[in-house]
Scaffold this active site. Structure first.
Site, PDB file in Angstrom:
ATOM      1  N   LYS A  18      88.838  14.209  27.634  1.00 13.47           N
ATOM      2  CA  LYS A  18      87.714  14.765  28.410  1.00 13.47           C
ATOM      3  C   LYS A  18      87.868  14.455  29.892  1.00 13.47           C
ATOM      4  CE  LYS A  18      84.625  12.394  26.145  1.00 13.47           C
ATOM      5  NZ  LYS A  18      85.502  11.724  25.180  1.00 13.47           N
ATOM      6  N   ARG A  92      75.018  12.844  24.387  1.00  7.08           N
ATOM      7  CA  ARG A  92      75.736  12.224  23.275  1.00  7.08           C
ATOM      8  C   ARG A  92      74.907  12.244  21.999  1.00  7.08           C
ATOM      9  NH1 ARG A  92      80.372   9.519  25.826  1.00  7.08           N
ATOM     10  NH2 ARG A  92      81.461   8.405  24.199  1.00  7.08           N
ATOM     11  N   ARG A 126      96.536   3.431  27.259  1.00  6.09           N
ATOM     12  CA  ARG A 126      95.669   3.783  28.392  1.00  6.09           C
ATOM     13  C   ARG A 126      95.418   2.556  29.272  1.00  6.09           C
ATOM     14  NH1 ARG A 126      90.152   6.979  27.648  1.00  6.09           N
ATOM     15  NH2 ARG A 126      89.802   5.472  25.974  1.00  6.09           N
ATOM     16  N   ARG A 159      90.707  -0.975  28.740  1.00  2.79           N
ATOM     17  CA  ARG A 159      89.278  -0.976  28.462  1.00  2.79           C
ATOM     18  C   ARG A 159      88.969  -1.882  27.281  1.00  2.79           C
ATOM     19  NH1 ARG A 159      87.267   5.237  28.693  1.00  2.79           N
ATOM     20  NH2 ARG A 159      86.070   4.509  26.892  1.00  2.79           N
ATOM     21  N   ARG A 170      84.293   3.867  17.367  1.00  2.00           N
ATOM     22  CA  ARG A 170      83.871   4.960  18.259  1.00  2.00           C
ATOM     23  C   ARG A 170      84.200   6.317  17.631  1.00  2.00           C
ATOM     24  NH1 ARG A 170      87.260   3.440  23.153  1.00  2.00           N
ATOM     25  NH2 ARG A 170      86.477   5.336  24.117  1.00  2.00           N
TER      26      ARG A 170
END
Ligand code: G5P
Ligand code: MG
Length: 216
Positions: A18, A92, A126, A159, A170
């Site tokens: 996203k 969300r 990431r 993260r 998640r």
């Protein structure tokens, strides 16, 4: 550049791209990328009241309470004013979608459909520059200097919620809470879905969509 103001929402599982795709859209077409996750993480770094409230929820892969998120996001949309934008990470759930629709007319809802197996591999690699929200990925988008942000030279971090057990949580939460939101927007005829394993496969289809639908 867009010839008229447009307001879009981008929806996809954690790690589906996203943020990456929103940045590409905004770079190529001129719009403001409003990322809920980036705003929350910036508040955590600055240790604001919002950051203090959000921190634990994020670390555990849970949703931050609606009242806090909705207020923050509607305030950010007000700041953006009369410009095109992409909302990344908001709404969300249905309550957030209803609060948004009471305020704003959304022109398109872009959904990204990327297999979970691809996502799990991606998020391991990431690295982010949390103050700016810039995102890197080893092997896909490497920083110029390993471990450093391209613009500021500051250190990159991983993260907290990219730990494998939090990612699994998640992904599970995404399927549970976002299916009704997508269905809610489908009833309004707003949804365009893009499927692929790589951003470079999705991007040309996205460009066609943007040029056809939004610039029309
Ligand atoms: P966020 O920050 O909104 P998520 O979980 O929705 O977090 P996330 O993890 O930020 O989404 P993304 O933006 O979809 O993922 O993906 P990305 O960062 O662009 O891409 C993932 C990685 O893959 C990057 O490293 C990128 O470089 C790489 N990549 C992209 N394309 C490719 C490719 O083609 N190939 C390869 N190899 N790599 C690629 O939300 C975080 C938390 O904040 C709270 C919640 O606690 C949430 O869990 N929150 C909210 N709570 C309540 N209400 C809301 N509205 C909330 N919004 C956030
Ligand atoms: Mg993101």
């Amino acid at each position: 550049m867009y010839t008229k103001i447009f307001r879009a929402v981008i929806i996809g599982a954690p790690g589906s791209g996203k943020g990456t795709i929103s940045e590409l859209i905004c770079k190529n077409h001129g719009c403001v990328h409003i990322s809920t996750g980036d705003i929350l993480r910036q508040n955590i770094i600055k240790n604001t009241e919002l950051g203090k409230k959000a921190k634990q929820y994020i670390a555990e892969g849970k949703l931050v309470p609606d009242a806090i998120v909705t207020k923050t996001m509607l305030a950010r949309i007000t700041e953006v004013g009369n410009r095109s934008y992409i909302l990344d990470g908001f709404p969300r759930n249905i309550a957030q979608a209803e609060a948004l629709s009471a305020r704003e007319q959304i022109d398109a809802v872009i959904t990204l459909d990327v297999p979970h197996s691809v996502i799990i591999d991606r998020v391991k690699n990431r690295w982010i520059h949390a103050p700016s929200g810039r995102v890197y990925n080893i092997g896909f988008k490497n920083p110029k200097v390993p471990g450093k942000d391209d613009v500021t030279g500051e250190p990159l971090i991983q993260r907290e919620d990219d730990k494998p057990h939090v990612v699994a949580k998640r992904l599970e939460l995404y399927d549970e809470v976002m299916s009704p939101v997508i269905a809610w927007y489908e009833k309004k005829g707003l949804v365009a879905t893009f499927k692929g394993k790589k951003t470079k496969e999705i991007w040309p289809m996205m460009e066609l969509f943007l040029n056809d639908r939004i610039n029309a």
